[in-house]
Design a protein around this motif. Structure first.
Motif, PDB file in Angstrom:
ATOM      1  N   THR A 230      22.873  47.131 -43.346  1.00 14.77           N
ATOM      2  CA  THR A 230      21.428  47.376 -43.378  1.00 14.77           C
ATOM      3  C   THR A 230      20.779  46.162 -44.011  1.00 14.77           C
ATOM      4  N   ASP A 231      19.667  45.716 -43.445  1.00  7.22           N
ATOM      5  CA  ASP A 231      18.988  44.551 -44.008  1.00  7.22           C
ATOM      6  C   ASP A 231      18.478  44.859 -45.408  1.00  7.22           C
ATOM      7  N   VAL A 232      18.524  43.854 -46.280  1.00  6.78           N
ATOM      8  CA  VAL A 232      18.119  44.056 -47.673  1.00  6.78           C
ATOM      9  C   VAL A 232      16.706  44.605 -47.805  1.00  6.78           C
ATOM     10  N   ILE A 233      15.831  44.304 -46.861  1.00  3.20           N
ATOM     11  CA  ILE A 233      14.434  44.726 -46.989  1.00  3.20           C
ATOM     12  C   ILE A 233      14.262  46.231 -46.807  1.00  3.20           C
ATOM     13  N   PHE A 234      15.285  46.910 -46.273  1.00  2.06           N
ATOM     14  CA  PHE A 234      15.180  48.349 -46.030  1.00  2.06           C
ATOM     15  C   PHE A 234      15.928  49.194 -47.060  1.00  2.06           C
ATOM     16  N   VAL A 235      16.704  48.556 -47.920  1.00  2.00           N
ATOM     17  CA  VAL A 235      17.589  49.309 -48.812  1.00  2.00           C
ATOM     18  C   VAL A 235      16.815  50.193 -49.779  1.00  2.00           C
ATOM     19  N   ASP A 236      15.753  49.683 -50.388  1.00  4.19           N
ATOM     20  CA  ASP A 236      15.024  50.487 -51.375  1.00  4.19           C
ATOM     21  C   ASP A 236      14.450  51.756 -50.758  1.00  4.19           C
ATOM     22  N   ALA A 237      13.944  51.653 -49.531  1.00  2.00           N
ATOM     23  CA  ALA A 237      13.411  52.851 -48.866  1.00  2.00           C
ATOM     24  C   ALA A 237      14.522  53.872 -48.645  1.00  2.00           C
ATOM     25  N   CYS A 238      15.719  53.396 -48.322  1.00  4.95           N
ATOM     26  CA  CYS A 238      16.864  54.295 -48.159  1.00  4.95           C
ATOM     27  C   CYS A 238      17.218  54.966 -49.483  1.00  4.95           C
ATOM     28  N   LEU A 239      17.231  54.185 -50.559  1.00  9.20           N
ATOM     29  CA  LEU A 239      17.576  54.735 -51.869  1.00  9.20           C
ATOM     30  C   LEU A 239      16.540  55.743 -52.348  1.00  9.20           C
ATOM     31  N   ASP A 240      15.284  55.534 -51.979  1.00  9.98           N
ATOM     32  CA  ASP A 240      14.242  56.515 -52.312  1.00  9.98           C
ATOM     33  C   ASP A 240      14.597  57.885 -51.743  1.00  9.98           C
ATOM     34  N   ILE A 241      15.023  57.891 -50.480  1.00  4.76           N
ATOM     35  CA  ILE A 241      15.335  59.157 -49.811  1.00  4.76           C
ATOM     36  C   ILE A 241      16.617  59.761 -50.359  1.00  4.76           C
ATOM     37  N   LEU A 242      17.630  58.939 -50.575  1.00  8.08           N
ATOM     38  CA  LEU A 242      18.871  59.450 -51.138  1.00  8.08           C
ATOM     39  C   LEU A 242      18.637  60.061 -52.519  1.00  8.08           C
ATOM     40  N   GLY A 243      17.753  59.461 -53.285  1.00  8.70           N
ATOM     41  CA  GLY A 243      17.459  59.982 -54.614  1.00  8.70           C
ATOM     42  C   GLY A 243      16.893  61.388 -54.589  1.00  8.70           C
ATOM     43  N   LYS A 244      16.252  61.734 -53.487  1.00  9.77           N
ATOM     44  CA  LYS A 244      15.636  63.054 -53.362  1.00  9.77           C
ATOM     45  C   LYS A 244      16.514  64.067 -52.623  1.00  9.77           C
ATOM     46  N   LYS A 245      17.372  63.574 -51.736  1.00  7.21           N
ATOM     47  CA  LYS A 245      18.081  64.474 -50.820  1.00  7.21           C
ATOM     48  C   LYS A 245      19.591  64.522 -51.001  1.00  7.21           C
ATOM     49  N   TRP A 246      20.148  63.685 -51.901  1.00  7.33           N
ATOM     50  CA  TRP A 246      21.608  63.578 -51.997  1.00  7.33           C
ATOM     51  C   TRP A 246      22.035  63.622 -53.451  1.00  7.33           C
ATOM     52  N   ASP A 247      22.986  64.490 -53.763  1.00  7.34           N
ATOM     53  CA  ASP A 247      23.469  64.628 -55.137  1.00  7.34           C
ATOM     54  C   ASP A 247      24.790  63.904 -55.375  1.00  7.34           C
ATOM     55  N   GLY A 248      25.363  63.320 -54.327  1.00 12.67           N
ATOM     56  CA  GLY A 248      26.654  62.666 -54.467  1.00 12.67           C
ATOM     57  C   GLY A 248      26.533  61.209 -54.877  1.00 12.67           C
ATOM     58  N   LEU A 249      27.636  60.492 -54.756  1.00  7.79           N
ATOM     59  CA  LEU A 249      27.684  59.080 -55.104  1.00  7.79           C
ATOM     60  C   LEU A 249      26.975  58.237 -54.048  1.00  7.79           C
ATOM     61  N   VAL A 250      26.447  57.090 -54.489  1.00  8.91           N
ATOM     62  CA  VAL A 250      25.673  56.222 -53.598  1.00  8.91           C
ATOM     63  C   VAL A 250      26.157  54.779 -53.737  1.00  8.91           C
ATOM     64  N   GLY A 251      26.360  54.109 -52.613  1.00  2.00           N
ATOM     65  CA  GLY A 251      26.727  52.702 -52.618  1.00  2.00           C
ATOM     66  C   GLY A 251      25.817  51.895 -51.715  1.00  2.00           C
ATOM     67  N   VAL A 252      25.792  50.586 -51.933  1.00  2.00           N
ATOM     68  CA  VAL A 252      25.016  49.670 -51.099  1.00  2.00           C
ATOM     69  C   VAL A 252      25.883  48.466 -50.777  1.00  2.00           C
ATOM     70  N   TYR A 253      26.064  48.185 -49.490  1.00  2.00           N
ATOM     71  CA  TYR A 253      26.579  46.878 -49.086  1.00  2.00           C
ATOM     72  C   TYR A 253      25.830  46.436 -47.832  1.00  2.00           C
ATOM     73  N   ALA A 254      24.788  45.652 -48.092  1.00  2.00           N
ATOM     74  CA  ALA A 254      23.842  45.234 -47.064  1.00  2.00           C
ATOM     75  C   ALA A 254      24.379  44.039 -46.279  1.00  2.00           C
ATOM     76  N   HIS A 255      23.672  43.690 -45.201  1.00  2.00           N
ATOM     77  CA  HIS A 255      24.078  42.531 -44.405  1.00  2.00           C
ATOM     78  C   HIS A 255      22.957  41.495 -44.377  1.00  2.00           C
ATOM     79  N   SER A 256      23.253  40.354 -43.763  1.00  2.00           N
ATOM     80  CA  SER A 256      22.244  39.326 -43.555  1.00  2.00           C
ATOM     81  C   SER A 256      22.596  38.533 -42.307  1.00  2.00           C
ATOM     82  N   GLY A 257      21.643  38.424 -41.412  1.00  2.00           N
ATOM     83  CA  GLY A 257      21.875  37.714 -40.165  1.00  2.00           C
ATOM     84  C   GLY A 257      21.808  38.656 -38.980  1.00  2.00           C
ATOM     85  N   ALA A 258      22.151  38.156 -37.815  1.00  2.00           N
ATOM     86  CA  ALA A 258      22.097  38.954 -36.594  1.00  2.00           C
ATOM     87  C   ALA A 258      23.076  38.395 -35.573  1.00  2.00           C
ATOM     88  N   VAL A 259      23.417  39.212 -34.588  1.00  2.00           N
ATOM     89  CA  VAL A 259      24.302  38.795 -33.509  1.00  2.00           C
ATOM     90  C   VAL A 259      23.472  38.269 -32.348  1.00  2.00           C
TER      91      VAL A 259
END
Length: 312
Positions: A230-259
């Motif tokens: 996931t591009d770094v610019i979208f990660v915070d929006a994802c974490l916002d939702i996980l913070g509200k909807k998910w009680d389990g563990l959370v990880g981030v490993y973003a990408h950079s670039g395109a094919v």
């Protein structure tokens, strides 16, 4: 399994674990030839010494989880590549090389994860039953070769994610989910199944919402959701939702670039220092695991290691 339980306990107690960076793209960057319709999945047989060295480089920079180069070695991709007869060999050897790297570095605490995807480079999508059967075979091979857990990676379709999960569960190994996300034109966070915009950022207009994906995962035996590829610019929006909807563990490993035309574009990928700036922000949100995906190299992971130590 005791190493896995120990690591899970550390994360549950608030510790953040460092994972590796991109392996498939790093294989490509170091000159390993591609497999048609199976991207960078061929390194285990064509250049095993390079693949093992990549794993060792990540371990040297503090990664406690390394992912075998099996994202592009699913049964359907091997069939598309015309080498279905090597399905066992590619998956087994890829996993063994990750285990060999751990042994060579005398890093017994490091876990080896087997990657399974439902991606298609040819556009041919197997049936759900075929996908499940293939995932079961792949996961069992990786378990026999020494994998400690299974990472479902680049899950962008809910039904296909469920099929892959059901198949992988046959191995009896722990399973984590990796979701690839972007925002659509209305700012809604969705599973990513679109093309890059003019800035090279992946956007999706038709994937299921992240909330819908989380709701499905809540009913599965999955302790961790990773926002990955996931591009770094979208990660915070994802974490916002996980913070509200998910009680389990959370990880981030973003990408950079395109094919482009089947090859990863490394020019213009995010610098290690800039990636570390984003990572600092994610760490303040209490994530349990951090690393990188495509385009993120050992140099990036080297920048993350002191952040983990300072956050402890």
């Amino acid at each position: 399994m005791s190493s896995y339980v120990n690591l899970l306990g550390r994360m549950s107690s608030g510790e953040t674990i460092l994972i590796d960076g991109g392996t498939g793209t790093e294989v490509e960057r170091r000159g390993v030839p591609q497999l048609k319709n199976a991207w960078n999945g061929g390194g285990a047989l064509s250049r095993p010494e390079i693949l093992q060295q990549i794993h060792q480089d990540y371990i040297a920079h503090g990664a406690e989880i390394i992912i075998a180069n099996t994202f592009a070695t699913s049964r359907n991709l091997m069939e598309d590549a015309g080498c279905l007869d090597l399905f066992d060999a590619y998956n087994r050897r890829s996993t063994e090389l990750a285990c060999n790297a751990r042994n060579a570095m005398k890093a017994n605490q490091v876990l080896v994860a087997g990657s399974i995807s439902h991606w298609s480079f040819s556009g041919r999508l197997p049936s759900l039953s075929s996908l499940e059967e293939g995932a079961a075979e792949q996961a069992i091979i990786m378990k026999e070769a020494g994998a400690d857990l299974i990472m479902l990676e680049m899950m962008i379709d809910i039904d296909r994610m469920k099929a892959v999960f059901q198949g992988a569960a046959a191995s009896g190994l722990p399973i984590w989910a990796g979701l690839s996300c972007a925002t659509d034109n209305d700012g809604v966070v969705r599973l990513q199944n679109g093309s890059a915009d003019e800035d090279g950022h992946k956007r999706s207009a038709s994937g299921a919402t992240l909330e819908e994906a989380i709701a499905v995962i809540c009913d599965l035996d999955i302790p961790m959701i990773n926002i990955m590829h996931t591009d770094v610019i979208f990660v915070d929006a994802c974490l916002d939702i996980l913070g509200k909807k998910w009680d389990g563990l959370v990880g981030v490993y973003a990408h950079s670039g395109a094919v482009i035309d089947g090859e990863w574009m490394f020019d213009g990928t995010i610098s290690p220092a800039e990636y570390a700036v984003y990572a600092k922000g994610w760490l303040t949100r209490g994530i349990n695991l951090i690393g990188g995906c495509c385009g993120i190299r050992p140099d990036h992971i080297h920048q993350l290691q002191p952040l983990i130590e300072n956050d402890a």
